[in-house]
Design a protein around this motif. Structure first.
Motif, PDB file in Angstrom:
ATOM      1  N   ASP A 260       0.780  -1.249   0.162  1.00  0.00           N
ATOM      2  CA  ASP A 260       0.009  -0.138   0.456  1.00  0.00           C
ATOM      3  C   ASP A 260       1.073   0.955   0.357  1.00  0.00           C
ATOM      4  O   ASP A 260       2.009   1.648   0.974  1.00  0.00           O
ATOM      5  CB  ASP A 260      -0.937  -0.030   1.053  1.00  0.00           C
ATOM      6  CG  ASP A 260      -2.420  -0.814   1.250  1.00  0.00           C
ATOM      7  OD1 ASP A 260      -1.925  -1.197  -0.406  1.00  0.00           O
ATOM      8  OD2 ASP A 260      -2.554  -1.350   2.139  1.00  0.00           O
ATOM      9  N   LEU A 261       0.110   2.468  -1.079  1.00  0.00           N
ATOM     10  CA  LEU A 261       1.260   3.456  -1.439  1.00  0.00           C
ATOM     11  C   LEU A 261       0.908   4.338   0.497  1.00  0.00           C
ATOM     12  O   LEU A 261      -0.015   4.255   0.918  1.00  0.00           O
ATOM     13  CB  LEU A 261       1.044   4.264  -2.142  1.00  0.00           C
ATOM     14  CG  LEU A 261       1.548   5.180  -2.716  1.00  0.00           C
ATOM     15  CD1 LEU A 261       2.555   5.301  -2.488  1.00  0.00           C
ATOM     16  CD2 LEU A 261       0.755   6.580  -3.345  1.00  0.00           C
ATOM     17  N   VAL A 262       2.062   5.160   0.655  1.00  0.00           N
ATOM     18  CA  VAL A 262       2.093   5.939   1.987  1.00  0.00           C
ATOM     19  C   VAL A 262       2.240   7.673   1.413  1.00  0.00           C
ATOM     20  O   VAL A 262       3.379   8.340   1.049  1.00  0.00           O
ATOM     21  CB  VAL A 262       3.070   5.434   2.799  1.00  0.00           C
ATOM     22  CG1 VAL A 262       2.734   6.508   4.163  1.00  0.00           C
ATOM     23  CG2 VAL A 262       3.213   3.571   3.402  1.00  0.00           C
ATOM     24  N   THR A 263       1.034   7.643   0.905  1.00  0.00           N
ATOM     25  CA  THR A 263       1.500   9.221   1.167  1.00  0.00           C
ATOM     26  C   THR A 263       1.397  10.005   1.902  1.00  0.00           C
ATOM     27  O   THR A 263       1.501  10.324   3.493  1.00  0.00           O
ATOM     28  CB  THR A 263      -0.530   9.673   0.239  1.00  0.00           C
ATOM     29  OG1 THR A 263      -1.224   9.538   1.649  1.00  0.00           O
ATOM     30  CG2 THR A 263      -0.750   8.529  -0.491  1.00  0.00           C
ATOM     31  N   PRO A 264       2.223  11.115   1.193  1.00  0.00           N
ATOM     32  CA  PRO A 264       1.966  12.000   2.807  1.00  0.00           C
ATOM     33  C   PRO A 264       1.420  12.524   3.387  1.00  0.00           C
ATOM     34  O   PRO A 264       1.423  12.923   4.671  1.00  0.00           O
ATOM     35  CB  PRO A 264       2.992  13.416   1.454  1.00  0.00           C
ATOM     36  CG  PRO A 264       2.760  13.193   0.841  1.00  0.00           C
ATOM     37  CD  PRO A 264       2.978  12.252   0.300  1.00  0.00           C
ATOM     38  N   GLU A 265       0.024  12.517   3.210  1.00  0.00           N
ATOM     39  CA  GLU A 265      -1.141  12.986   4.087  1.00  0.00           C
ATOM     40  C   GLU A 265      -1.298  12.171   4.862  1.00  0.00           C
ATOM     41  O   GLU A 265      -1.593  12.230   6.223  1.00  0.00           O
ATOM     42  CB  GLU A 265      -2.552  13.509   2.875  1.00  0.00           C
ATOM     43  CG  GLU A 265      -2.790  14.008   1.707  1.00  0.00           C
ATOM     44  CD  GLU A 265      -1.697  13.639   0.643  1.00  0.00           C
ATOM     45  OE1 GLU A 265      -0.996  15.214  -0.159  1.00  0.00           O
ATOM     46  OE2 GLU A 265      -1.651  12.652   0.650  1.00  0.00           O
TER      47      GLU A 265
END
Length: 563
Positions: A260-265
């Motif tokens: 799963d992508l870890v976004t800055p938000e």
């Protein structure tokens, strides 16, 4: 003779270059970068006692001034402190663990385990700061040359040496006596030598943030499992907070399996949620300095030596799950290999000695990987230890503490007890608190010039160390007792050893009686402890340590020793 070629200018490659220089061996470090590392506060390393001492000895830099020594360690589960370690050397008082205090005060319930400890506080340091200190030490070293923007693309070796080709602004061929690949997980050296690198991919993944904030436990590292505010997402069920200097902290959130992508938000949301949970209210002020995602792989190269080519550090092994530090093992690789290469460089190759690098180091790293692989299903499985052992939550914390603090099967330095360099047991061998094949304790010794120094200060010079335990000698100058008692016989035995050795004297050593003689390798591992002056046994042990043929003491030897 040609220099040793070191491929890779990370901490392991730079450490190896300095270690060789201390033993009068020249080297060329091939650095594919510009000679300066990117400043990343989210990329840090934790050094344990032996590796921190090694780096300070080689660099001459007090790393405590640029890194941070933890004042303590605590692990929490939900709102309760399960385990706390207090580093006495850091000068902290016994922690208050009165019942009923929640996460805000970083205290725990009545059943928390408190360890008042005298062990060495781990040293936490940004990797770019560490490499800068090593580069600064190398800048004044005449025997080390760093070739920047030099990327290895070809390698040839023959009986007399190694030739390496680099591409870059100044594409050229380099000639060396040996070559060591310290060029990381995607090692070009390993690929050019067609060495397999099997293992497991993405054993663990962590979201990482470096930030400046005031947390409730100044100077202490924290492992928080199952925080009460946890939600589904990248925070998972485990958060680690490790302090750096100037109020900076590195926070790691264990990610659930998957990609799963870890976004800055999403990461900022976890930071705010975690800080609010730890302070028991709204999110306190903080400065977010750096972020990243850290993926842990477990891999082990099939071979660490091919002729005159060796692998070290991440080129040879990858580990780091459950809080363990892969750099520790890479630095131990460099320490182990340096004195063996130095002996081969000065006195000619000795196959048994050079082969022992792979035998010793690969076995130690393999044991750590096996230990982690055995523990991982219990700690990361759906039901964890609770389904296996009563009171398993405490066992869970103890295992994780071992990894983070450099203890036990997960974190402690390995032993070379099965090394081909270990001598046969002699009749005069006696037990001390350090087992043969393990690291010696850093006691104060009297050096040959009469100065009082830590034992570890005499390591890494290429010489064997012979340490006599002689209570009472510390009150007299060395010149007064060098010609008295057993010292002349011992000095004569030391001078007759197959390679140069340094004779040291200690007032005491754990578990050793008066007139015990310790033989120590150049990298600080105990070879044997003998009762009194036993020239034949001492010579046989030294000969085996240097890769010579092992032999049992003969009757004539025993008679000579008894006289």
């Amino acid at each position: 003779m040609d220099p040793v070629i070191i491929v890779g200018a990370g901490p392991v490659g730079l450490t190896l270059a300095l270690a060789l220089a201390r033993q009068e061996v020249p080297s060329v470090v091939l650095d594919e970068g510009p000679g300066k590392d990117e400043q990343r506060l989210a990329r840090t390393v934790v050094l344990n006692e032996d590796t921190a001492a090694l780096l300070e000895r080689l660099s001459g830099a007090p790393l405590s001034r640029v890194g941070f020594r933890w004042a303590g360690w605590r692990s929490m589960r939900r709102k309760q402190v399960m385990r706390q370690v207090r580093f006495v050397e850091a000068g902290f008082e016994e922690p208050d663990l009165s019942p009923g205090v929640g996460a805000k005060g970083a205290r725990g319930g009545h059943d928390a385990v408190v360890e008042g400890s005298t062990e060495f506080p781990p040293l936490h340091i940004a990797q770019h700061v560490l490499t800068s200190a090593l580069r600064e030490a190398i800048a004044g070293e005449r025997l080390v040359k760093i070739a920047v923007e030099s990327r290895l693309d070809a390698l040839e070796q023959e009986k007399s040496g190694v030739t390496a080709h680099t591409r870059g602004p100044k594409s050229t061929w380099w000639r060396g006596s040996y070559l060591v690949g310290c060029d990381g997980p995607r090692s070009t050296v390993r690929k050019l030598q067609d060495i397999r690198f099997p293992g497991r991919t993405a054993v663990e993944r962590h979201a990482v943030a470096a930030l400046r904030a005031e947390l409730p436990w100044p100077g202490e590292a924290l492992l928080h499992r199952m925080p009460p505010w946890r939600t589904a997402g990248p925070s998972g069920g485990e958060i680690t907070a490790r302090p750096l200097d100037e109020g900076v902290w590195r926070l790691d959130w264990l990610l659930p399996p998957g990609k799963d992508l870890v976004t800055p938000e999403l990461l900022v949301a976890r930071v705010r949620e975690t800080l609010a949970g730890w302070t028991g209210g709204s999110t306190p002020p903080y400065d977010l300095l750096d972020t990243g995602v850290h993926t842990v792989h477990h891999r082990l190269a099939r071979r660490w030596r091919v002729g005159r080519v060796f692998l070290a550090g991440d080129a040879a092994h990858l580990l780091g799950a459950l809080g363990t530090q892969g750099l520790d093992e890479g630095l131990r690789d460099a320490d182990n290999l340096a004195w063996k290469l130095a002996l081969a460089w000065h006195h000619g190759p000795h196959e048994t000695l050079l082969d022992s690098y792979q035998t010793e180091r690969r076995a130690v790293v393999a044991a750590r990987l096996r230990a982690a692989d055995q523990v991982l299903p219990l700690l990361r499985g759906g039901k964890g230890l609770r389904s296996y052992v009563p009171g398993s939550a405490r066992g869970h914390d103890a295992l994780l503490a071992d990894g983070h603090l450099g203890r036990g099967a997960l974190g402690a330095p390995g032993a070379y007890s099965d090394s081909p360099l270990m001598p046969p047991r002699a009749a005069a061998e006696i037990p001390v608190d350090t087992a043969p094949g393990t690291q010696v304790v850093d006691v104060e010794v009297t050096a040959e010039d009469g100065s009082f120094v830590p034992l570890r200060d005499r390591l890494g010079r290429g010489a064997l160390l012979v340490v006599l335990i002689a209570p009472g000698t510390g009150v007299w100058e060395r010149k007064h007792w060098m010609s008295a008692g057993i010292m002349p016989r011992l000095a004569a035995a030391v001078s007759a050893l197959p390679r140069p050795a340094e004779l040291l004297v200690a007032e005491a050593y754990p578990g050793a009686g008066a007139h015990t003689v310790l033989l120590v390798r150049p990298d600080g591992y105990l070879v044997t402890a003998l009762s009194g002056v036993r020239p034949a046994d001492l010579y046989a042990a030294a000969e085996a340590t240097l890769g010579g043929a092992k032999r049992q003491p003969e009757p004539s030897d025993a008679a000579t020793s008894a006289r």
